[in-house]
Design a protein around this motif. Structure first.
Motif, PDB file in Angstrom:
ATOM      1  N   ASN A   1       8.792  23.809 -41.987  1.00 37.19           N
ATOM      2  CA  ASN A   1       9.143  22.954 -43.121  1.00 37.19           C
ATOM      3  C   ASN A   1       7.913  22.327 -43.751  1.00 37.19           C
ATOM      4  N   ASP A   2       6.870  22.085 -42.961  1.00 35.73           N
ATOM      5  CA  ASP A   2       5.624  21.501 -43.481  1.00 35.73           C
ATOM      6  C   ASP A   2       4.872  22.481 -44.358  1.00 35.73           C
TER       7      ASP A   2
ATOM      8  N   GLN B   1       9.920  22.128 -32.792  1.00 36.74           N
ATOM      9  CA  GLN B   1       8.548  22.034 -33.269  1.00 36.74           C
ATOM     10  C   GLN B   1       8.243  23.147 -34.278  1.00 36.74           C
ATOM     11  N   ALA B   2       8.738  24.351 -34.014  1.00 36.76           N
ATOM     12  CA  ALA B   2       8.527  25.471 -34.943  1.00 36.76           C
ATOM     13  C   ALA B   2       9.224  25.193 -36.270  1.00 36.76           C
ATOM     14  N   ASP B   3      10.416  24.609 -36.239  1.00 36.01           N
ATOM     15  CA  ASP B   3      11.138  24.267 -37.470  1.00 36.01           C
ATOM     16  C   ASP B   3      10.362  23.221 -38.269  1.00 36.01           C
TER      17      ASP B   3
ATOM     18  N   HIS C   1      14.233  24.313 -26.489  1.00 39.91           N
ATOM     19  CA  HIS C   1      14.756  23.506 -27.598  1.00 39.91           C
ATOM     20  C   HIS C   1      13.616  22.738 -28.266  1.00 39.91           C
ATOM     21  N   GLN C   2      12.711  22.162 -27.462  1.00 39.92           N
ATOM     22  CA  GLN C   2      11.559  21.451 -28.011  1.00 39.92           C
ATOM     23  C   GLN C   2      10.672  22.381 -28.832  1.00 39.92           C
ATOM     24  N   LEU C   3      10.420  23.578 -28.313  1.00 43.93           N
ATOM     25  CA  LEU C   3       9.565  24.532 -29.022  1.00 43.93           C
ATOM     26  C   LEU C   3      10.201  24.984 -30.330  1.00 43.93           C
ATOM     27  N   GLU C   4      11.515  25.215 -30.309  1.00 48.84           N
ATOM     28  CA  GLU C   4      12.206  25.618 -31.535  1.00 48.84           C
ATOM     29  C   GLU C   4      12.187  24.494 -32.563  1.00 48.84           C
TER      30      GLU C   4
ATOM     31  N   ASP D   1       3.977  28.339 -16.276  1.00 53.24           N
ATOM     32  CA  ASP D   1       3.420  28.837 -17.529  1.00 53.24           C
ATOM     33  C   ASP D   1       4.472  29.530 -18.395  1.00 53.24           C
ATOM     34  N   CYS D   2       5.390  30.255 -17.780  1.00 57.10           N
ATOM     35  CA  CYS D   2       6.462  30.879 -18.564  1.00 57.10           C
ATOM     36  C   CYS D   2       7.355  29.820 -19.209  1.00 57.10           C
ATOM     37  N   ILE D   3       7.747  28.823 -18.435  1.00 56.73           N
ATOM     38  CA  ILE D   3       8.606  27.766 -18.985  1.00 56.73           C
ATOM     39  C   ILE D   3       7.865  26.998 -20.068  1.00 56.73           C
ATOM     40  N   ARG D   4       6.599  26.723 -19.845  1.00 59.15           N
ATOM     41  CA  ARG D   4       5.795  25.996 -20.835  1.00 59.15           C
ATOM     42  C   ARG D   4       5.752  26.738 -22.170  1.00 59.15           C
ATOM     43  N   ASN D   5       5.815  28.047 -22.110  1.00 62.87           N
ATOM     44  CA  ASN D   5       5.761  28.866 -23.321  1.00 62.87           C
ATOM     45  C   ASN D   5       7.139  29.315 -23.801  1.00 62.87           C
ATOM     46  N   GLY D   6       8.204  28.801 -23.184  1.00 64.03           N
ATOM     47  CA  GLY D   6       9.558  29.132 -23.620  1.00 64.03           C
ATOM     48  C   GLY D   6       9.995  30.543 -23.285  1.00 64.03           C
ATOM     49  N   ILE D   7       9.518  31.068 -22.158  1.00 61.30           N
ATOM     50  CA  ILE D   7       9.849  32.436 -21.745  1.00 61.30           C
ATOM     51  C   ILE D   7      10.660  32.361 -20.461  1.00 61.30           C
ATOM     52  N   TRP D   8      11.786  33.062 -20.419  1.00 63.19           N
ATOM     53  CA  TRP D   8      12.594  33.113 -19.197  1.00 63.19           C
ATOM     54  C   TRP D   8      12.442  34.461 -18.514  1.00 63.19           C
ATOM     55  N   ASP D   9      12.920  35.525 -19.151  1.00 59.14           N
ATOM     56  CA  ASP D   9      12.851  36.862 -18.560  1.00 59.14           C
ATOM     57  C   ASP D   9      13.085  37.882 -19.657  1.00 59.14           C
ATOM     58  N   ARG D  10      12.642  39.092 -19.426  1.00 60.02           N
ATOM     59  CA  ARG D  10      12.867  40.150 -20.422  1.00 60.02           C
ATOM     60  C   ARG D  10      14.343  40.540 -20.518  1.00 60.02           C
TER      61      ARG D  10
END
Length: 156
Positions: free
Chosen positions: A154-155, A148-150, A143-146, A65-74
């Motif tokens: 832009n949209d 997608q956010a870009d 990288h995928q999440l970033e 779940d952390c990886i899926r949400n782009g979270i590694w560690d604090r």
């Protein structure tokens, strides 16, 4: 559709903190219980299997779940240096544990030291491989999440 909650934002934050602490107490409690059982000679899966399965499910859920949400560690960075340090610490901890168990059971210093070396090397290598693999997956997902956010930015 959002679920209705009876909590205000402050209570929601406090509940998240309580759940966070409870999860980590449970996870580390299971690790400690498994090690105590192993030290007492209960190495049969029937004796430690329940705890091991729950520990595995908790760790797997948290990791995925952390990886899926782009979270590694604090605090820790997902790089080779960090992975190497964590792997070595893990190897030493497991090696010391098995040194103590082996010495307690057989009272042979050389054999206990050999157990330490074997466990240290094995666990360090496996931990480094697992962390390196997980780091690669995390970086790809981030990288995928970033990207997608870009696209979404832009949209708008």
């Amino acid at each position: 559709m959002k679920n209705k909650t009876n909590l205000d934002e402050m209570q929601e934050q406090k509940l998240l903190k309580i759940e966070h602490t409870g999860f980590w107490l449970g996870l580390w409690g299971l690790v400690i219980i498994i090690y105590i059982q192993l030290a007492m000679g209960h190495s049969d899966f029937a004796q430690i299997g329940g705890e091991a399965v729950v520990l595995f499910v908790m760790a797997l859920y948290m990791s995925v779940d952390c990886i899926r949400n782009g979270i590694w560690d604090r605090k820790l960075k997902p790089n080779l240096k960090t992975n190497l340090i964590i792997s070595l610490i893990t190897g030493v901890a497991v090696g010391v544990f098995w040194f103590a168990v082996t010495y307690h059971n057989y009272h042979a210093l050389a054999g206990s030291f050999a157990a330490f070396i074997v466990m240290f090397i094995s666990v360090s290598v496996l931990a480094l491989a697992a962390l390196t693999f997980t780091t690669a997956i995390y970086k790809h997902k981030k990288h995928q999440l970033e990207k997608q956010a870009d696209i979404e930015e832009n949209d708008e």
